[in-house]
Design a protein around this motif. Structure first.
Motif, PDB file in Angstrom:
ATOM      1  N   PHE A  11      -6.198  -6.597   9.066  1.00 29.65           N
ATOM      2  CA  PHE A  11      -5.416  -5.365   9.028  1.00 29.65           C
ATOM      3  C   PHE A  11      -5.508  -4.604  10.342  1.00 29.65           C
ATOM      4  O   PHE A  11      -4.524  -4.068  10.829  1.00 29.65           O
ATOM      5  N   ARG A  12      -6.699  -4.563  10.907  1.00 33.45           N
ATOM      6  CA  ARG A  12      -6.863  -3.882  12.198  1.00 33.45           C
ATOM      7  C   ARG A  12      -5.945  -4.519  13.240  1.00 33.45           C
ATOM      8  O   ARG A  12      -5.208  -3.842  13.939  1.00 33.45           O
ATOM      9  N   LYS A  13      -5.961  -5.832  13.318  1.00 31.84           N
ATOM     10  CA  LYS A  13      -5.126  -6.544  14.291  1.00 31.84           C
ATOM     11  C   LYS A  13      -3.638  -6.341  13.997  1.00 31.84           C
ATOM     12  O   LYS A  13      -2.829  -6.198  14.913  1.00 31.84           O
ATOM     13  N   ALA A  14      -3.273  -6.314  12.718  1.00 39.35           N
ATOM     14  CA  ALA A  14      -1.865  -6.106  12.346  1.00 39.35           C
ATOM     15  C   ALA A  14      -1.391  -4.727  12.775  1.00 39.35           C
ATOM     16  O   ALA A  14      -0.295  -4.579  13.324  1.00 39.35           O
ATOM     17  N   PHE A  15      -2.198  -3.702  12.529  1.00 41.40           N
ATOM     18  CA  PHE A  15      -1.816  -2.356  12.949  1.00 41.40           C
ATOM     19  C   PHE A  15      -1.752  -2.253  14.459  1.00 41.40           C
ATOM     20  O   PHE A  15      -0.872  -1.602  15.011  1.00 41.40           O
ATOM     21  N   GLU A  16      -2.689  -2.896  15.133  1.00 42.21           N
ATOM     22  CA  GLU A  16      -2.678  -2.864  16.592  1.00 42.21           C
ATOM     23  C   GLU A  16      -1.442  -3.569  17.151  1.00 42.21           C
ATOM     24  O   GLU A  16      -0.928  -3.181  18.199  1.00 42.21           O
ATOM     25  N   ALA A  17      -0.935  -4.584  16.447  1.00 41.92           N
ATOM     26  CA  ALA A  17       0.312  -5.247  16.866  1.00 41.92           C
ATOM     27  C   ALA A  17       1.486  -4.283  16.706  1.00 41.92           C
ATOM     28  O   ALA A  17       2.455  -4.351  17.450  1.00 41.92           O
ATOM     29  N   GLY A  18       1.396  -3.386  15.703  1.00 39.62           N
ATOM     30  CA  GLY A  18       2.359  -2.302  15.578  1.00 39.62           C
ATOM     31  C   GLY A  18       3.664  -2.616  14.880  1.00 39.62           C
ATOM     32  O   GLY A  18       4.582  -1.808  14.932  1.00 39.62           O
ATOM     33  N   ASN A  19       3.783  -3.750  14.175  1.00 41.69           N
ATOM     34  CA  ASN A  19       5.067  -4.053  13.546  1.00 41.69           C
ATOM     35  C   ASN A  19       4.898  -4.487  12.087  1.00 41.69           C
ATOM     36  O   ASN A  19       3.822  -4.899  11.668  1.00 41.69           O
ATOM     37  N   ILE A  27      -1.259  -8.919   4.918  1.00 43.83           N
ATOM     38  CA  ILE A  27      -1.319  -8.848   3.453  1.00 43.83           C
ATOM     39  C   ILE A  27      -1.265 -10.254   2.869  1.00 43.83           C
ATOM     40  O   ILE A  27      -2.043 -10.604   1.988  1.00 43.83           O
ATOM     41  N   ASP A  28      -0.361 -11.065   3.358  1.00 38.61           N
ATOM     42  CA  ASP A  28      -0.215 -12.429   2.862  1.00 38.61           C
ATOM     43  C   ASP A  28      -1.518 -13.222   3.022  1.00 38.61           C
ATOM     44  O   ASP A  28      -1.920 -13.955   2.127  1.00 38.61           O
ATOM     45  N   ALA A  29      -2.196 -13.038   4.154  1.00 40.38           N
ATOM     46  CA  ALA A  29      -3.431 -13.786   4.429  1.00 40.38           C
ATOM     47  C   ALA A  29      -4.648 -13.232   3.691  1.00 40.38           C
ATOM     48  O   ALA A  29      -5.543 -13.987   3.318  1.00 40.38           O
ATOM     49  N   ILE A  46       4.422  -2.538  -6.755  1.00 40.94           N
ATOM     50  CA  ILE A  46       4.872  -3.884  -6.409  1.00 40.94           C
ATOM     51  C   ILE A  46       3.767  -4.851  -6.801  1.00 40.94           C
ATOM     52  O   ILE A  46       2.621  -4.707  -6.365  1.00 40.94           O
ATOM     53  N   ARG A  47       4.115  -5.835  -7.605  1.00 45.74           N
ATOM     54  CA  ARG A  47       3.120  -6.813  -8.063  1.00 45.74           C
ATOM     55  C   ARG A  47       3.332  -8.149  -7.374  1.00 45.74           C
ATOM     56  O   ARG A  47       4.449  -8.652  -7.327  1.00 45.74           O
ATOM     57  N   GLY A  48       2.238  -8.703  -6.849  1.00 51.34           N
ATOM     58  CA  GLY A  48       2.258 -10.027  -6.250  1.00 51.34           C
ATOM     59  C   GLY A  48       2.556 -10.007  -4.765  1.00 51.34           C
ATOM     60  O   GLY A  48       3.471  -9.327  -4.314  1.00 51.34           O
ATOM     61  N   LYS A  49       1.762 -10.763  -4.011  1.00 53.08           N
ATOM     62  CA  LYS A  49       1.951 -10.742  -2.558  1.00 53.08           C
ATOM     63  C   LYS A  49       3.267 -11.379  -2.137  1.00 53.08           C
ATOM     64  O   LYS A  49       3.813 -11.028  -1.098  1.00 53.08           O
ATOM     65  N   ALA A  50       3.841 -12.272  -2.939  1.00 50.28           N
ATOM     66  CA  ALA A  50       5.145 -12.859  -2.603  1.00 50.28           C
ATOM     67  C   ALA A  50       6.242 -11.792  -2.639  1.00 50.28           C
ATOM     68  O   ALA A  50       7.132 -11.780  -1.786  1.00 50.28           O
ATOM     69  N   THR A  51       6.159 -10.876  -3.602  1.00 49.51           N
ATOM     70  CA  THR A  51       7.142  -9.797  -3.705  1.00 49.51           C
ATOM     71  C   THR A  51       6.999  -8.831  -2.537  1.00 49.51           C
ATOM     72  O   THR A  51       7.998  -8.397  -1.940  1.00 49.51           O
ATOM     73  N   VAL A  52       5.746  -8.497  -2.186  1.00 48.61           N
ATOM     74  CA  VAL A  52       5.489  -7.620  -1.044  1.00 48.61           C
ATOM     75  C   VAL A  52       6.047  -8.254   0.224  1.00 48.61           C
ATOM     76  O   VAL A  52       6.687  -7.583   1.044  1.00 48.61           O
ATOM     77  N   LYS A  53       5.843  -9.546   0.371  1.00 52.71           N
ATOM     78  CA  LYS A  53       6.339 -10.262   1.555  1.00 52.71           C
ATOM     79  C   LYS A  53       7.866 -10.183   1.631  1.00 52.71           C
ATOM     80  O   LYS A  53       8.427  -9.951   2.702  1.00 52.71           O
ATOM     81  N   ILE A 100      -5.194   3.239   0.933  1.00 51.54           N
ATOM     82  CA  ILE A 100      -6.497   3.073   0.297  1.00 51.54           C
ATOM     83  C   ILE A 100      -6.550   1.640  -0.210  1.00 51.54           C
ATOM     84  O   ILE A 100      -5.837   1.266  -1.144  1.00 51.54           O
ATOM     85  N   ALA A 101      -7.377   0.839   0.466  1.00 49.78           N
ATOM     86  CA  ALA A 101      -7.463  -0.586   0.176  1.00 49.78           C
ATOM     87  C   ALA A 101      -8.667  -0.874  -0.720  1.00 49.78           C
ATOM     88  O   ALA A 101      -9.780  -0.434  -0.434  1.00 49.78           O
ATOM     89  N   GLU A 102      -8.409  -1.613  -1.808  1.00 46.42           N
ATOM     90  CA  GLU A 102      -9.471  -1.982  -2.746  1.00 46.42           C
ATOM     91  C   GLU A 102      -9.634  -3.497  -2.746  1.00 46.42           C
ATOM     92  O   GLU A 102      -8.654  -4.228  -2.906  1.00 46.42           O
ATOM     93  N   PHE A 103     -10.860  -3.942  -2.567  1.00 42.82           N
ATOM     94  CA  PHE A 103     -11.159  -5.371  -2.458  1.00 42.82           C
ATOM     95  C   PHE A 103     -11.898  -5.874  -3.686  1.00 42.82           C
ATOM     96  O   PHE A 103     -12.606  -5.134  -4.359  1.00 42.82           O
ATOM     97  N   LYS A 104     -11.725  -7.155  -3.930  1.00 41.44           N
ATOM     98  CA  LYS A 104     -12.426  -7.824  -5.023  1.00 41.44           C
ATOM     99  C   LYS A 104     -12.687  -9.254  -4.555  1.00 41.44           C
ATOM    100  O   LYS A 104     -11.740  -9.990  -4.247  1.00 41.44           O
ATOM    101  N   GLY A 105     -13.955  -9.618  -4.439  1.00 43.65           N
ATOM    102  CA  GLY A 105     -14.314 -10.975  -4.035  1.00 43.65           C
ATOM    103  C   GLY A 105     -13.832 -11.350  -2.638  1.00 43.65           C
ATOM    104  O   GLY A 105     -13.470 -12.495  -2.391  1.00 43.65           O
ATOM    105  N   GLY A 106     -13.819 -10.373  -1.721  1.00 44.05           N
ATOM    106  CA  GLY A 106     -13.412 -10.653  -0.356  1.00 44.05           C
ATOM    107  C   GLY A 106     -11.912 -10.684  -0.126  1.00 44.05           C
ATOM    108  O   GLY A 106     -11.454 -10.948   0.975  1.00 44.05           O
ATOM    109  N   LYS A 107     -11.129 -10.412  -1.156  1.00 41.01           N
ATOM    110  CA  LYS A 107      -9.664 -10.398  -1.042  1.00 41.01           C
ATOM    111  C   LYS A 107      -9.149  -8.994  -1.340  1.00 41.01           C
ATOM    112  O   LYS A 107      -9.710  -8.264  -2.164  1.00 41.01           O
ATOM    113  N   LEU A 108      -8.053  -8.632  -0.672  1.00 37.66           N
ATOM    114  CA  LEU A 108      -7.403  -7.351  -0.947  1.00 37.66           C
ATOM    115  C   LEU A 108      -6.749  -7.447  -2.314  1.00 37.66           C
ATOM    116  O   LEU A 108      -5.901  -8.306  -2.546  1.00 37.66           O
ATOM    117  N   ASN A 109      -7.176  -6.589  -3.231  1.00 37.38           N
ATOM    118  CA  ASN A 109      -6.686  -6.641  -4.597  1.00 37.38           C
ATOM    119  C   ASN A 109      -5.612  -5.579  -4.870  1.00 37.38           C
ATOM    120  O   ASN A 109      -4.697  -5.798  -5.656  1.00 37.38           O
TER     121      ASN A 109
END
Length: 138
Positions: A11-19, A27-29, A46-53, A100-109
């Motif tokens: 996420f840090r790298k994504a924000f720094e890329a700025g787009n 998010i997908d990764a 929005i439910r599911g990372k495919a929909t967000v994508k 506000i990001a919530e994680f579960k088992g090392g993944k963004l939930n």
């Protein structure tokens, strides 16, 4: 942050890329298959990372804008992290962003995101506040 460190670094790298494309890829990764994104101000979930994508990939075409993001900071502990930044939707107005990001088992939930346009401070508060530079996109 434990096992969430790698996901937050994406996420840090994504924000720094700025787009939006970089943010969507992060998010997908980093997201779980049960990922949920909420926008309380517009009443959308929005439910599911495919929909967000799909939403992120279609954003510029649907709106005619190409947002530019700027990271201010990421803070938090354990499974809850807060991402703060600004987004310029192409008109030069720095819209404040908080996720506000919530994680579960090392993944963004789940991520709950808020967007706020700047506003002028009312004169009646001048005697009570210390003025600071308003948020802006760099």
């Amino acid at each position: 942050m434990g096992d969430n460190r790698a996901a937050m670094e994406k996420f840090r790298k994504a924000f720094e890329a700025g787009n939006v494309e970089s943010f969507s890829a992060a998010i997908d990764a980093a997201a779980s298959d049960e990922f949920v994104e909420e926008w309380p101000q517009s009443g959308e979930r929005i439910r599911g990372k495919a929909t967000v994508k799909q939403i992120n990939e279609g954003y510029s075409g649907a709106t005619g804008t190409t947002p530019k993001m700027n990271l201010r900071r990421i803070v938090g502990e354990g499974d809850v992290q807060v991402i703060e930044g600004t987004i310029d939707y192409g008109d030069g107005t720095p819209v404040s962003y908080v996720g506000i990001a919530e994680f579960k088992g090392g993944k963004l939930n789940k991520i709950t995101e808020y967007f706020a346009s700047p506003f002028a401070a009312p004169a009646w508060r001048a005697d009570f506040v210390e003025r600071m530079e308003p948020a802006g996109v760099r």
